[in-house]
Write an enzyme that holds these catalytic residues in place. Structure first.
Site, PDB file in Angstrom:
ATOM      1  CE  LYS A  44      -7.611  -4.408   8.436  1.00  0.00           C
ATOM      2  NZ  LYS A  44      -8.323  -4.643   7.718  1.00  0.00           N
ATOM      3  NE  ARG A 118     -11.929   2.143   6.513  1.00  0.00           N
ATOM      4  CZ  ARG A 118     -10.663   2.052   5.883  1.00  0.00           C
ATOM      5  NH1 ARG A 118      -9.403   2.936   6.238  1.00  0.00           N
ATOM      6  NH2 ARG A 118     -10.682   1.373   4.974  1.00  0.00           N
ATOM      7  NE  ARG A 152       4.112  -3.244   0.723  1.00  0.00           N
ATOM      8  CZ  ARG A 152       3.640  -3.969   1.154  1.00  0.00           C
ATOM      9  NH1 ARG A 152       2.912  -5.059   1.474  1.00  0.00           N
ATOM     10  NH2 ARG A 152       3.074  -2.346   1.581  1.00  0.00           N
ATOM     11  NE  ARG A 185       3.138   0.890  -2.821  1.00  0.00           N
ATOM     12  CZ  ARG A 185       1.650   0.080  -2.319  1.00  0.00           C
ATOM     13  NH1 ARG A 185       0.982   0.190  -3.383  1.00  0.00           N
ATOM     14  NH2 ARG A 185       1.850  -0.259  -1.366  1.00  0.00           N
ATOM     15  NE  ARG A 196      -0.276   3.386   4.757  1.00  0.00           N
ATOM     16  CZ  ARG A 196       1.132   3.016   4.437  1.00  0.00           C
ATOM     17  NH1 ARG A 196       1.683   3.847   3.429  1.00  0.00           N
ATOM     18  NH2 ARG A 196       1.593   1.806   3.965  1.00  0.00           N
TER      19      ARG A 196
END
Length: 240
Positions: A44, A118, A152, A185, A196
């Site tokens: 995005k 949202r 990542r 992370r 998520r």
């Protein structure tokens, strides 16, 4: 809604001036009030940057806006801070007021909103204050996003980010400059990413349906930003 160019001079624009002409056509007709929606990791941010670059819209990020109000101690920022300090979510009325007030400041300038609304109540309240007339919805498969994020790794001290698939470290598990260990992370682990994404989908689907019923939402499916972008670009050009 967006309007078609009305000046014949645009027909004679050279190729080098085409993008500039397109930008002017977006800003001289009815104002473009756009919203971009996409899951975390959907690209995005990249697509937003390209829209701003090629169509001259002003990027308004609700997250950046909230942080600015908190930093500057504005009345809305102080109100939001009181809820955050108490460990509560910032109420819809405060967030809608914060975003709508910023959009109204832009007057006739076209904008691209990112990160808000949202929820459906937020979308309804925002539409009553500062109506959106174009919604770009990025539909990237969850598995693609999970694969993208799970690779990542970061160097905590410097913040340097590596991706095992696209930008791997020279030595596996080590930072290129210091040789120190890289870490992943918790939020980037597959199970965390999936959770998520599922939360995002549950809260966003009513928002998408709200805009879809108004006939202003367009879905864009794909797995890579560079392949999705031509379709977004063509769609926005069709509204000029």
């Amino acid at each position: 809604m967006l309007t078609k160019p009305v000046t014949t001079s645009m027909m004679s624009c050279t190729k080098s001036l085409l993008k500039a002409c397109q930008t002017r056509s977006l800003t001289t007709g009815a104002k473009t009030s756009a919203l971009i929606i996409g899951a975390p990791g959907s690209g995005k941010g990249t697509i937003s940057n390209w829209i701003v670059r090629d169509f001259g819209l002003i990027h308004v990020s609700s997250g950046d806006l909230l942080r600015a109000h908190l930093r500057d101690g504005t009345p809305l920022g102080l109100e939001a801070k009181s809820f955050i300090a108490a460990g509560n979510l910032v109420p819809d009325s405060v967030m809608v007021g914060l975003v709508a007030s910023e959009l109204k400041k832009l007057g006739s300038k076209p904008w691209l909103l990112d990160g808000f609304p949202r929820t459906q109540p937020q979308a309804e309240a925002l539409q009553a204050e500062t109506p959106v007339n174009v919604v770009v919805n990025l539909c990237v498969p969850f598995e693609t996003i999970i694969d993208r994020i799970k690779d990542r790794w970061i160097h905590p001290a410097s913040g340097r980010v590596y991706n095992l698939a696209f930008q791997p470290p020279k030595v596996a598990g080590k930072d290129d400059e210091t040789g120190e260990d890289l870490v992943q992370r918790e939020d980037d682990k597959p199970e965390s990413v999936r959770n998520r994404l599922e939360v995002f989908q549950a809260s966003t689907e009513p928002v998408l349906e709200f805009y879809r019923k108004q006939g202003i939402l367009q879905d864009f499916h794909g797995t890579e930003s560079k392949k999705i972008w031509p379709h977004v670009e063509t769609y926005l050009k069709s509204l000029v």
